[in-house]
Design a protein around this motif. Structure first.
Motif, PDB file in Angstrom:
ATOM      1  N   GLU A 148      -8.087   0.012   7.056  1.00  0.00           N
ATOM      2  CA  GLU A 148      -7.126  -1.036   6.689  1.00  0.00           C
ATOM      3  C   GLU A 148      -6.957  -2.023   7.839  1.00  0.00           C
ATOM      4  OE1 GLU A 148      -5.447  -3.125   4.358  1.00  0.00           O
ATOM      5  OE2 GLU A 148      -5.541  -1.144   3.468  1.00  0.00           O
ATOM      6  N   ALA A 199       1.812   9.481   8.282  1.00  0.00           N
ATOM      7  CA  ALA A 199       0.544  10.164   8.025  1.00  0.00           C
ATOM      8  C   ALA A 199      -0.408   9.246   7.251  1.00  0.00           C
ATOM      9  CB  ALA A 199       0.786  11.457   7.257  1.00  0.00           C
ATOM     10  N   LEU A 200       0.115   8.526   6.268  1.00  0.00           N
ATOM     11  CA  LEU A 200      -0.716   7.587   5.503  1.00  0.00           C
ATOM     12  C   LEU A 200      -1.228   6.459   6.398  1.00  0.00           C
ATOM     13  CD1 LEU A 200       1.260   7.352   2.147  1.00  0.00           C
ATOM     14  CD2 LEU A 200      -1.060   8.250   2.462  1.00  0.00           C
ATOM     15  N   ARG A 249       5.571  11.224   5.916  1.00  0.00           N
ATOM     16  CA  ARG A 249       4.493  10.941   4.952  1.00  0.00           C
ATOM     17  C   ARG A 249       3.938   9.529   5.167  1.00  0.00           C
ATOM     18  NH1 ARG A 249       4.736   9.879  -1.177  1.00  0.00           N
ATOM     19  NH2 ARG A 249       2.535   9.924  -1.692  1.00  0.00           N
ATOM     20  N   ASP A 259      -1.761   6.571   9.608  1.00  0.00           N
ATOM     21  CA  ASP A 259      -2.806   7.138  10.468  1.00  0.00           C
ATOM     22  C   ASP A 259      -4.113   7.306   9.692  1.00  0.00           C
ATOM     23  OD1 ASP A 259      -1.225   7.242  12.723  1.00  0.00           O
ATOM     24  OD2 ASP A 259      -0.688   9.361  12.466  1.00  0.00           O
ATOM     25  N   GLU A 260      -4.002   7.743   8.452  1.00  0.00           N
ATOM     26  CA  GLU A 260      -5.181   7.940   7.601  1.00  0.00           C
ATOM     27  C   GLU A 260      -5.895   6.613   7.322  1.00  0.00           C
ATOM     28  OE1 GLU A 260      -5.670   9.000   2.925  1.00  0.00           O
ATOM     29  OE2 GLU A 260      -4.352  10.320   4.094  1.00  0.00           O
ATOM     30  N   TRP A 261      -5.134   5.545   7.151  1.00  0.00           N
ATOM     31  CA  TRP A 261      -5.694   4.231   6.824  1.00  0.00           C
ATOM     32  C   TRP A 261      -6.148   3.462   8.069  1.00  0.00           C
ATOM     33  CZ3 TRP A 261      -0.849   2.780   3.514  1.00  0.00           C
ATOM     34  CH2 TRP A 261      -0.862   3.517   2.329  1.00  0.00           C
ATOM     35  N   GLN A 262      -5.920   3.988   9.244  1.00  0.00           N
ATOM     36  CA  GLN A 262      -6.141   3.257  10.502  1.00  0.00           C
ATOM     37  C   GLN A 262      -7.483   2.539  10.567  1.00  0.00           C
ATOM     38  OE1 GLN A 262      -3.727   3.002  12.981  1.00  0.00           O
ATOM     39  NE2 GLN A 262      -5.081   1.489  13.839  1.00  0.00           N
ATOM     40  N   ARG A 276       0.836  -1.218   0.000  1.00  0.00           N
ATOM     41  CA  ARG A 276       0.000   0.000   0.000  1.00  0.00           C
ATOM     42  C   ARG A 276       0.862   1.255   0.000  1.00  0.00           C
ATOM     43  NH1 ARG A 276      -5.315   0.463   1.878  1.00  0.00           N
ATOM     44  NH2 ARG A 276      -5.011   2.550   1.005  1.00  0.00           N
TER      45      ARG A 276
END
Length: 151
Positions: free
Chosen positions: A75, A66-67, A63, A69-72, A22
């Motif tokens: 995913e 951050a990704l 980065r 955390d965004e997908w937590q 990912r």
């Protein structure tokens, strides 16, 4: 030379591979590093834990985090990551002994024989915690174990 930084640590290869894929899809140069042989032969830990590391270049660390955390929520593989209970970092080692010096071999040998407990170690905040937690007994009003017999 750029340094590789661990952004997620797992006990299993499948979720580590999935998260690395990912991150690569998002344009980062992510890799999975398997530390199981290092744990087995340098640290005498024949049942590796926290040995699958998803790593990125140090310039891409913020980065990648951050990704993640965004997908937590979306995913499921991220929920399998080992995280420090103190600071939430996934930069975790097991067991807690140094891999960088020969002096780490002595406590590792003692841990292999059961003299010292093997614990997880957070590289970010230096917190250690046990591999397995024992359930706390239920206590009564006097903080005695419920069902304890007094002579």
């Amino acid at each position: 030379m750029e340094q590789l930084i661990t952004v997620a640590t797992f006990n299993e290869r499948a979720p580590a591979d999935h998260i690395a894929a990912r991150l690569r899809e998002a344009g980062l140069a992510a890799e999975v590093y398997d530390e199981s042989n290092e744990q087995k032969w340098k640290l005498y830990n024949f049942h590796p834990r926290a040995h699958m590391r998803v790593r990125v270049h140090s310039t891409e660390e913020s980065r990648a985090l951050a990704l993640l955390d965004e997908w937590q929520g979306a995913e499921p593989a991220i929920s399998q990551a080992i995280k420090c209970p103190e600071c939430g970092s996934s930069r975790v080692e097991f067991p807690q002994f140094s891999r960088r010096t020969i002096m780490g071999a002595l406590p590792a040998a003692l841990a292999a024989t059961g003299v010292i407990a093997q614990e997880y170690y957070c590289e970010s905040c230096h917190f250690t915690w046990p591999a397995e937690t024992k359930p706390e007994p239920e206590l009564d009003a006097l903080n005695w174990s419920k069902g304890a017999k007094v002579p």
